[in-house]
Scaffold this motif. Structure first.
Motif, PDB file in Angstrom:
ATOM      1  N   PHE A   5       0.845  -1.180   0.000  1.00  0.00           N
ATOM      2  CA  PHE A   5       0.000   0.000   0.000  1.00  0.00           C
ATOM      3  C   PHE A   5       0.884   1.235   0.000  1.00  0.00           C
ATOM      4  O   PHE A   5       1.994   1.226   0.507  1.00  0.00           O
ATOM      5  N   ARG A   6       0.375   2.278  -0.618  1.00  0.00           N
ATOM      6  CA  ARG A   6       1.129   3.524  -0.773  1.00  0.00           C
ATOM      7  C   ARG A   6       0.562   4.565   0.192  1.00  0.00           C
ATOM      8  O   ARG A   6      -0.641   4.698   0.335  1.00  0.00           O
ATOM      9  N   TYR A   7       1.447   5.288   0.825  1.00  0.00           N
ATOM     10  CA  TYR A   7       1.037   6.383   1.698  1.00  0.00           C
ATOM     11  C   TYR A   7       0.681   7.551   0.804  1.00  0.00           C
ATOM     12  O   TYR A   7       1.533   8.083   0.083  1.00  0.00           O
ATOM     13  N   SER A   8      -0.575   7.949   0.815  1.00  0.00           N
ATOM     14  CA  SER A   8      -1.022   8.909  -0.197  1.00  0.00           C
ATOM     15  C   SER A   8      -1.570  10.207   0.376  1.00  0.00           C
ATOM     16  O   SER A   8      -2.324  10.906  -0.296  1.00  0.00           O
ATOM     17  N   THR A   9      -1.212  10.552   1.587  1.00  0.00           N
ATOM     18  CA  THR A   9      -1.639  11.850   2.093  1.00  0.00           C
ATOM     19  C   THR A   9      -0.441  12.789   2.130  1.00  0.00           C
ATOM     20  O   THR A   9       0.707  12.362   2.031  1.00  0.00           O
ATOM     21  N   LEU A  15       5.112   6.026  11.060  1.00  0.00           N
ATOM     22  CA  LEU A  15       4.625   4.771  10.494  1.00  0.00           C
ATOM     23  C   LEU A  15       3.687   4.044  11.450  1.00  0.00           C
ATOM     24  O   LEU A  15       2.604   3.614  11.070  1.00  0.00           O
ATOM     25  N   ILE A  16       4.078   3.901  12.706  1.00  0.00           N
ATOM     26  CA  ILE A  16       3.274   3.143  13.655  1.00  0.00           C
ATOM     27  C   ILE A  16       1.896   3.773  13.841  1.00  0.00           C
ATOM     28  O   ILE A  16       0.890   3.061  13.949  1.00  0.00           O
ATOM     29  N   THR A  48      13.086  -0.773  10.531  1.00  0.00           N
ATOM     30  CA  THR A  48      13.770  -0.994  11.804  1.00  0.00           C
ATOM     31  C   THR A  48      13.327   0.013  12.858  1.00  0.00           C
ATOM     32  O   THR A  48      13.609  -0.154  14.031  1.00  0.00           O
ATOM     33  N   ASN A  49      12.636   1.061  12.437  1.00  0.00           N
ATOM     34  CA  ASN A  49      12.197   2.112  13.358  1.00  0.00           C
ATOM     35  C   ASN A  49      10.710   2.368  13.115  1.00  0.00           C
ATOM     36  O   ASN A  49      10.333   2.917  12.078  1.00  0.00           O
TER      37      ASN A  49
END
Length: 166
Positions: A5-9, A15-16, A48-49
């Motif tokens: 899925f792509r982050y689109s905003t 991320l979390i 990793t983060n």
């Protein structure tokens, strides 16, 4: 075969936080465990983060092992199969395609794996004709591998509904 899925905003977010808001069927601790176990990548690299800040168009892939998905009744039968169409009869309690908590425990994923394995076994078991000469010079060339199989549904049935899927 993970779910991408792509982050689109345009809003930069950790991320979390994005994962917990977008996929609320998993708790924060579950997402952190998946990240720790290496099931999540960001732009092709292992995460990793968990607090990394997402940017527009970042691509995430979640490739959890199948056993983390809810149990399903994976029974189906092939009613018809040719080069263009596969018609399957599915049991209840089997999602047709990925969505929500299901990615690999779906009719499309399970049937694709089984039909690929059957096609590969068929090509391995093809023997030379009985009347073929045994000399190495006249041995027919091996058959090319079958094209990759990708099942796309024409329609869908709800997870709980048994029936025919084209």
């Amino acid at each position: 075969m993970g779910r991408s899925f792509r982050y689109s905003t345009n809003k930069n977010a950790p991320l979390i936080d994005f994962l917990c808001d977008k996929f609320s069927y998993m708790q924060r601790e579950q997402w952190l465990g998946h990240i720790r176990d290496g099931y999540l990548t960001l732009n092709g690299e292992p995460v990793t983060n968990a607090e990394v800040v997402l940017k527009p168009n970042d691509m995430m892939t979640f490739d959890a092992p199948r056993e983390l998905e809810p149990e399903v009744d994976g029974n189906f039968s092939v009613l018809h199969e040719d080069d263009d169409v596969v018609v399957l009869s599915k049991s209840g309690n089997l999602p047709v395609s990925e969505g929500g908590r299901y990615s690999k425990n779906t009719l499309c994923a399970i049937a694709t794996a089984e039909l690929r394995a059957a096609a590969q076994a068929k090509t391995k078991n093809v023997e030379a004709p009985i009347d073929a000469p045994s000399s190495a010079d006249t041995t027919p060339p091996p058959r090319p591998p079958p094209p990759p199989l990708q099942l796309l549904t024409v329609h869908r049935l709800d997870k709980e509904t048994s029936g025919v899927v084209v």
